[in-house]
Scaffold this motif. Structure first.
Motif, PDB file in Angstrom:
ATOM      1  N   CYS A 247       0.851  -1.185   0.000  1.00 35.02           N
ATOM      2  CA  CYS A 247       0.000   0.000   0.000  1.00 35.02           C
ATOM      3  C   CYS A 247       0.891   1.242   0.000  1.00 35.02           C
ATOM      4  CB  CYS A 247      -0.896   0.008   1.238  1.00 35.02           C
ATOM      5  SG  CYS A 247      -1.787   1.560   1.465  1.00 35.02           S
ATOM      6  N   GLU A 249       0.158   4.176   0.759  1.00 37.24           N
ATOM      7  CA  GLU A 249      -0.196   5.083   1.863  1.00 37.24           C
ATOM      8  C   GLU A 249       0.503   4.683   3.160  1.00 37.24           C
ATOM      9  OE1 GLU A 249      -2.998   7.464   1.959  1.00 37.24           O
ATOM     10  OE2 GLU A 249      -3.070   7.386  -0.238  1.00 37.24           O
ATOM     11  N   CYS A 250       0.474   3.369   3.493  1.00 34.82           N
ATOM     12  CA  CYS A 250       0.923   2.943   4.823  1.00 34.82           C
ATOM     13  C   CYS A 250       1.984   1.849   4.773  1.00 34.82           C
ATOM     14  CB  CYS A 250      -0.274   2.456   5.638  1.00 34.82           C
ATOM     15  SG  CYS A 250      -0.903   0.868   5.061  1.00 34.82           S
ATOM     16  N   CYS A 267      -6.527  -3.175   2.220  1.00 33.64           N
ATOM     17  CA  CYS A 267      -5.336  -2.827   2.995  1.00 33.64           C
ATOM     18  C   CYS A 267      -5.633  -3.049   4.480  1.00 33.64           C
ATOM     19  CB  CYS A 267      -4.921  -1.383   2.751  1.00 33.64           C
ATOM     20  SG  CYS A 267      -3.574  -0.909   3.850  1.00 33.64           S
ATOM     21  N   CYS A 270      -5.203   0.643   6.370  1.00 34.06           N
ATOM     22  CA  CYS A 270      -6.055   1.748   5.927  1.00 34.06           C
ATOM     23  C   CYS A 270      -7.535   1.396   6.046  1.00 34.06           C
ATOM     24  CB  CYS A 270      -5.752   2.125   4.483  1.00 34.06           C
ATOM     25  SG  CYS A 270      -4.099   2.759   4.234  1.00 34.06           S
TER      26      CYS A 270
HETATM   27 ZN   LIG Z   1      -2.680   1.156   3.557  1.00 30.18          ZN
END
Ligand SMILES: [Zn+2]
Length: 469
Positions: A247, A249-250, A267, A270
């Motif tokens: 992911c 984002e994270c 995810c 998230c």
């Molecule tokens: Zn994520």
């Protein structure tokens, strides 16, 4: 399977091909593609001219002269191809429309799931399949009706969105995309989706579908609109079909589960599950603190199950021990599994380990499924040492991994009888925790003091409890 953006693309490609074209003749090459009488179908449409095409959900609506309407659903593999009259039909042509310009339109369908329905301007919106469709996200400005319809509904949000009767337009690909963009776990019970989250779902659905339509559909697998047009939305897909990837984002690893039988990627960080129940798995290396956190859940009154305990009980069972004796060609002295005899046999015959695991994992899986099905606890917690190896991770919406360094592990294990550091290396090399720990919703490190570890466990439990509303 084509989704809404692909069907919209097909519509846009077809309009200039059919608009103003008179049908001189129709060949039905496969009877079951037509719902209703094929003779009536041909007689009604012969001589009519196409005025326009519109779309409702994934249905193409062909509008013809004299108030006649042809409804077409492509289902899995349906496609339209335009050819000159002197060219051969496409390989899986099921219905062929011959036009007044020396061209023909083949409806092609290798799997024959697609359908065509003859209707009229007055009646097509009342046709069974169309009347039950909810509004498309584009038509939704106020989400109150979504909130109201989901009140008390336990159905996972993903299944609810796939159903099309609440809201139409999201299939398997775009549901995963929209839920990821909205940071909602696909298994969240519908009643637990808040007004704000519904607003996010609708907003993200609009954006994602619009982008996909602008790029001409996603052309995943075998789908191609028209002859020359290829969509390129595929490059924009963020999560669908990408389990095991990271992911952005994270930096967690996307997980794969089944929701109502449909493959689903999400995810773990998230998209955290809210609502009752939470099915939590605890895994980690030997001596990493799994039992400590299981115990902490138990002390808070939640139902817990330890797979090690399940195996221990199975090994006391006469039928199980007899089955293992037969499976491995060994004999225990008692009507229960003698672990020393078993261990010795597996060291001498390492190939038998897989055989034994397959059998035991099957039995443990049954126990875990039974536990998750019958427990009334709001949080159900199962300690599964080989969570990823056994693919038990598919059964859980939330995963806690306890993480520990080898030297700390050794210091904790040295008090256990006859434990050697070489043993630990073998044990650690056999499990897949390190490759999978990014799939954890919560990773709890156990490398400092006992008090600090206990504190981290309490924090995670509090967070999960806050997810129950
Ligand atoms: Zn994520």
């Amino acid at each position: 399977m084509p989704e809404l953006p692909e069907v919209e693309t097909v519509k846009n490609v077809l309009i200039p091909i059919v608009k103003g074209r008179k049908i001189l003749d129709i060949e039905i090459k496969r009877r079951t593609t037509i719902q209703g009488d094929p003779v009536v179908f041909i007689d009604s449409l012969k001589g009519e001219t196409f005025n326009d095409i519109s779309r409702i959900g994934k249905f193409l609506i062909f509008h013809l002269t004299n108030e006649k309407v042809l409804i077409s659903h492509l289902r899995m593999e349906g496609k339209y191809y335009e050819f000159d009259e002197d060219e051969p039909d496409s390989k899986y042509a099921r219905v062929v429309f011959h036009f007044d310009n020396n061209k023909k339109l083949c409806y092609d369908d290798s799997r024959c799931f697609g359908i065509m329905i003859l209707s009229s301007e007055k009646e097509y919106r009342q046709e069974k399949e169309i009347s039950k469709l909810g509004p498309e996200p584009f038509a939704i400005n106020d989400v109150s009706f979504l909130l109201k319809a989901s009140k008390g509904k336990k159905l996972p949000i993903k299944s609810n969105l796939l159903d099309q009767s609440l809201m139409t337009g999201l299939g398997n690909i775009y549901v995963d995309e929209v839920l990821y963009a909205s940071k909602i776990h696909p298994l969240t019970p519908s009643y637990a989706v808040t007004k704000k989250e519904w607003e996010l779902i609708v907003k993200n659905a609009k954006t994602i579908l619009t982008t996909a339509i602008e790029l001409g559909g996603s052309t995943i697998k075998s789908y191609h609109p028209g002859k020359d047009i290829d969509g390129n939305f595929q490059t924009r897909i963020k999560i669908y079909g990408k389990s095991g990837e990271e992911c952005p984002e994270c930096h967690s690893t996307y997980r794969f589960i089944k929701v109502g039988g449909r493959g689903t990627t999400f995810c773990p960080k998230c998209q955290q599950k809210h609502g009752i129940p939470l099915n939590v798995a605890i895994t980690g290396k030997i001596a990493s603190g799994k039992s400590t956190i299981l115990e902490a859940f138990k002390n808070k009154g939640f139902d817990v199950l330890s797979c090690d305990e399940v195996v221990k009980n199975l090994y006391l069972n006469k039928d199980v021990s007899e089955h293992i004796e037969k499976l491995l060609g060994i004999s225990f002295n008692d009507a229960k599994v003698d672990k020393d005899i078993l261990r010795k046999h597996l060291i001498e015959n390492p190939k038998d380990k897989k055989k034994l695991e397959k059998y035991v994992h099957g039995l443990v899986r049954e126990e875990v499924e039974k536990f998750l099905l019958t427990s009334n606890s709001k949080i159900r917690v199962v300690e599964v040492p080989l969570l990823f190896e056994s693919k038990f991770d598919m059964m859980f919406d939330t995963i806690i991994v306890t993480d520990i360094k080898e030297e700390k592990q050794l210091s904790l294990l040295k008090n256990r009888d006859g434990f050697k550091s070489d043993d630990l290396r073998v044990i650690n090399s056999n499990n897949q925790i390190d490759q999978n720990k990014n799939k954890a919703t919560y990773l709890i490190s156990n490398n400092s003091s006992k008090e600090e570890f206990n504190k981290k466990c309490e924090d995670v439990i509090s967070k999960l409890i806050s997810h129950l509303d």
